[in-house]
Design an enzyme around this catalytic site. Structure first.
Site, PDB file in Angstrom:
ATOM      1  N   ARG A  33       0.851  -1.192   0.000  1.00 17.22           N
ATOM      2  CA  ARG A  33       0.000   0.000   0.000  1.00 17.22           C
ATOM      3  C   ARG A  33       0.884   1.238   0.000  1.00 17.22           C
ATOM      4  O   ARG A  33       1.821   1.343   0.804  1.00 17.22           O
ATOM      5  CB  ARG A  33      -0.895   0.004   1.232  1.00 17.22           C
ATOM      6  CG  ARG A  33      -1.640   1.325   1.487  1.00 17.22           C
ATOM      7  CD  ARG A  33      -2.520   1.206   2.728  1.00 17.22           C
ATOM      8  NE  ARG A  33      -3.134   2.450   3.121  1.00 17.22           N
ATOM      9  CZ  ARG A  33      -2.789   3.164   4.201  1.00 17.22           C
ATOM     10  NH1 ARG A  33      -1.809   2.733   4.985  1.00 17.22           N
ATOM     11  NH2 ARG A  33      -3.414   4.287   4.498  1.00 17.22           N
ATOM     12  N   ARG A  74      -9.307  18.707   9.553  1.00 18.17           N
ATOM     13  CA  ARG A  74      -8.315  18.737  10.629  1.00 18.17           C
ATOM     14  C   ARG A  74      -8.296  20.085  11.331  1.00 18.17           C
ATOM     15  O   ARG A  74      -8.731  21.095  10.786  1.00 18.17           O
ATOM     16  CB  ARG A  74      -6.906  18.471  10.065  1.00 18.17           C
ATOM     17  CG  ARG A  74      -6.753  17.117   9.379  1.00 18.17           C
ATOM     18  CD  ARG A  74      -5.340  16.928   8.849  1.00 18.17           C
ATOM     19  NE  ARG A  74      -5.202  15.674   8.128  1.00 18.17           N
ATOM     20  CZ  ARG A  74      -4.971  14.502   8.701  1.00 18.17           C
ATOM     21  NH1 ARG A  74      -4.852  14.433  10.021  1.00 18.17           N
ATOM     22  NH2 ARG A  74      -4.864  13.403   7.981  1.00 18.17           N
ATOM     23  N   LYS A 220     -13.037   2.733   0.914  1.00 25.19           N
ATOM     24  CA  LYS A 220     -12.679   2.724   2.335  1.00 25.19           C
ATOM     25  C   LYS A 220     -13.908   3.166   3.130  1.00 25.19           C
ATOM     26  O   LYS A 220     -14.303   4.326   3.072  1.00 25.19           O
ATOM     27  CB  LYS A 220     -11.505   3.666   2.590  1.00 25.19           C
ATOM     28  CG  LYS A 220     -10.203   3.224   1.937  1.00 25.19           C
ATOM     29  CD  LYS A 220      -9.125   4.269   2.082  1.00 25.19           C
ATOM     30  CE  LYS A 220      -8.706   4.480   3.527  1.00 25.19           C
ATOM     31  NZ  LYS A 220      -7.607   5.477   3.638  1.00 25.19           N
ATOM     32  N   THR A 280      -6.446  -1.278  10.059  1.00 25.40           N
ATOM     33  CA  THR A 280      -6.276  -0.350  11.189  1.00 25.40           C
ATOM     34  C   THR A 280      -5.943  -1.065  12.500  1.00 25.40           C
ATOM     35  O   THR A 280      -6.736  -1.856  13.008  1.00 25.40           O
ATOM     36  CB  THR A 280      -7.502   0.556  11.416  1.00 25.40           C
ATOM     37  OG1 THR A 280      -7.960   1.069  10.170  1.00 25.40           O
ATOM     38  CG2 THR A 280      -7.131   1.723  12.322  1.00 25.40           C
TER      39      THR A 280
END
Length: 482
Positions: A33, A74, A220, A280
């Protein structure tokens, strides 16, 4: 025994050290990845080139997955790098604040619509839920909050809204530029971050095709909106693979809900003939430690029991101290989990009437393999569809996808229990000679010996996608007739 569950490892500074990438491949990595949230385009191009060279050297096709950054929701930065927030104190997120001067009362944000998408009582989760803020009110694009769960908060941490609902587009301008780089790299898969609907995935596919790239699309699943039943199915069907991205998803839906959602996503993805990836913190402790915790061992094994096609390492290999040991640990756990009967039982599509002959051939081959003494299945394939359908059936039987198409060989690297073999079938050969070609190829890789029984699936017209219409049983070492 060949490991059936695929291992997906993230590249980064730790894997750039001399010899590490080759060791990763030798340790059993099936797909790498490349995280486009970090590094330059040239970094990724150079890594892809190295992977292809090492893959060829090892004689084993290793897939490449490019992971787009997606929307950046963020906080900005603090003038002293980080602050400590106390439970009960006031704290504000302000789009109008200088992005470099945050302190322990306020900080800037990068996502301008935030003030329009929250209301009093909304709960914001920062830094993967380590910091929890309850919204009090919004004044002039300034979101005033009370700290519900405090602690250290540092620069550029992510923001999630509990229950989902933030409207940031899945594909940013940066992602659209990165897609052009990904096309040059000839990646096998592209992961789309934070899709809300199937249209996000359709848009990504259109952009990839326009760039001359036919990589598989990985959705995802990170947003609460994506697990609403009808939306979930639409997202799965619009993709080639689904990643259970447990970080942001767990923050949005709550950790306690995550195990059931993981099982549902994997089950539904396989039912709809797509590939499932579990990701994860699978070996999070191995970023620093040379062995996994018992909880991590159980987590990996349970994902195998759930039927996931692949399990993913993130920081464990990208920046951890023990990237090779992390892959080796995953390999050991998968092999032991796959010995259990629970992973060899399947009722996939047993009550369904097939609309395509090639899918019927695939299902027939798996039924026969699971009920007779078969060493393995060889699928001569142009598109990869036949081995994909086969791999949806739980089994202990190895499936060898033989193809001359680089695109197809790269695609099957993620399919559970499917092993790519580059092999060109001579279209002039008759069926008997094709069977002999297959046996020679299996012997070349030490996959077959005299007396082993194999199933071969193929089409009368080689080189035609979707043309599989024949199933043949052969015994290695015995005369092969048309």
């Amino acid at each position: 025994m060949l490991r059936r569950t695929k291992i997906l490892a993230t590249l980064g500074p730790a894997t750039d050290k001399p010899g590490i990438l080759e060791e990763l491949i030798n340790a059993g990595v099936d797909v790498v990845r490349m995280n486009f949230s970090h590094g330059s385009a040239q970094d990724h191009i150079d890594r892809a080139k190295t992977i292809r060279e090492l893959s060829q050297k090892a004689g084993r096709r290793v897939g490449i997955l490019a992971d787009l950054q997606g929307p950046k929701i963020r906080i900005a930065r603090f003038k002293d790098t980080k602050v400590f927030l106390k439970e009960g104190q006031d704290f504000a997120l302000d789009i109008n604040l200088d992005p470099l001067v945050g302190d322990n009362t306020q900080v800037g944000i990068t996502y301008e619509p935030l003030a329009l998408e929250v209301r009093p009582g909304s709960r914001l989760l920062l830094d993967d839920g380590r910091i929890v803020l309850d919204v009090v009110n919004v004044e002039n694009m300034r979101v005033n909050c009370t700290v519900a769960v405090g602690g250290d908060l540092s620069n550029n941490k992510g923001i999630n809204l509990l229950g989902g609902g933030l409207s940031a587009a899945a594909l940013t301008e940066k992602d659209k530029e990165d897609i052009k780089t990904i096309a040059l790299m000839r990646c096998d898969y592209v992961a789309i971050s934070f899709p809300r609907t199937a249209e996000d995935l359709h848009e990504a596919r259109r952009l990839l095709i326009a760039a001359g790239c036919h990589a598989g699309i990985v959705a995802k699943v990170e947003r609460a909106e994506a697990i609403v039943p009808d939306v979930m199915d639409e997202i799965i069907l619009a993709s080639d693979a689904v990643m259970v991205a447990r970080g942001d998803l767990g923050v949005e839906i709550g950790d306690a809900n995550l195990p059931a959602v993981q099982k549902l996503l994997i089950k539904r993805t396989r039912e709809l003939n797509r590939v499932a990836i579990t990701a994860t913190q699978m070996m999070e402790s191995m970023i620093d430690n040379p062995i996994p915790t018992r909880a991590e061992v159980f987590d990996v094994a349970n994902a195998v029991y759930d039927g996931t096609d692949a399990i993913m390492l993130s920081a464990e290999t990208a920046s951890g101290k023990h990237p090779i040991k992390a892959v080796e640990a995953m390999n050991r756990i998968c092999l032991e989990a796959e010995k259990q009967s629970i992973v060899r039982v399947s009722d996939h599509r047993v009550n369904i009437q097939f609309e395509r002959d090639d899918e019927a051939i695939a299902m027939s081959a798996m039924y026969m393999a699971n009920h007779t003494k078969i060493k393995g299945i060889v699928a001569l394939t142009e598109s990869g569809s036949t081995p994909l359908w086969m791999s949806r059936i739980s089994s202990g039987i190895s499936i060898f996808a033989m193809s001359s198409s680089e695109e197809t060989l790269g695609r099957v690297t993620l399919f559970r229990g499917v092993f790519p073999i580059c092999h060109k079938i001579d279209e002039k050969h008759d069926h008997a000679e094709v069977n002999r070609d297959v046996v020679r190829e299996l012997r070349k890789w030490n996959l077959a010996k005299d007396g082993d029984k194999f199933i071969i699936t193929k089409g009368d017209l080689t080189g035609v996608k979707g043309g599989t219409n024949a199933l043949k049983v052969i015994v290695v070492g015995q005369g092969l007739t048309p």
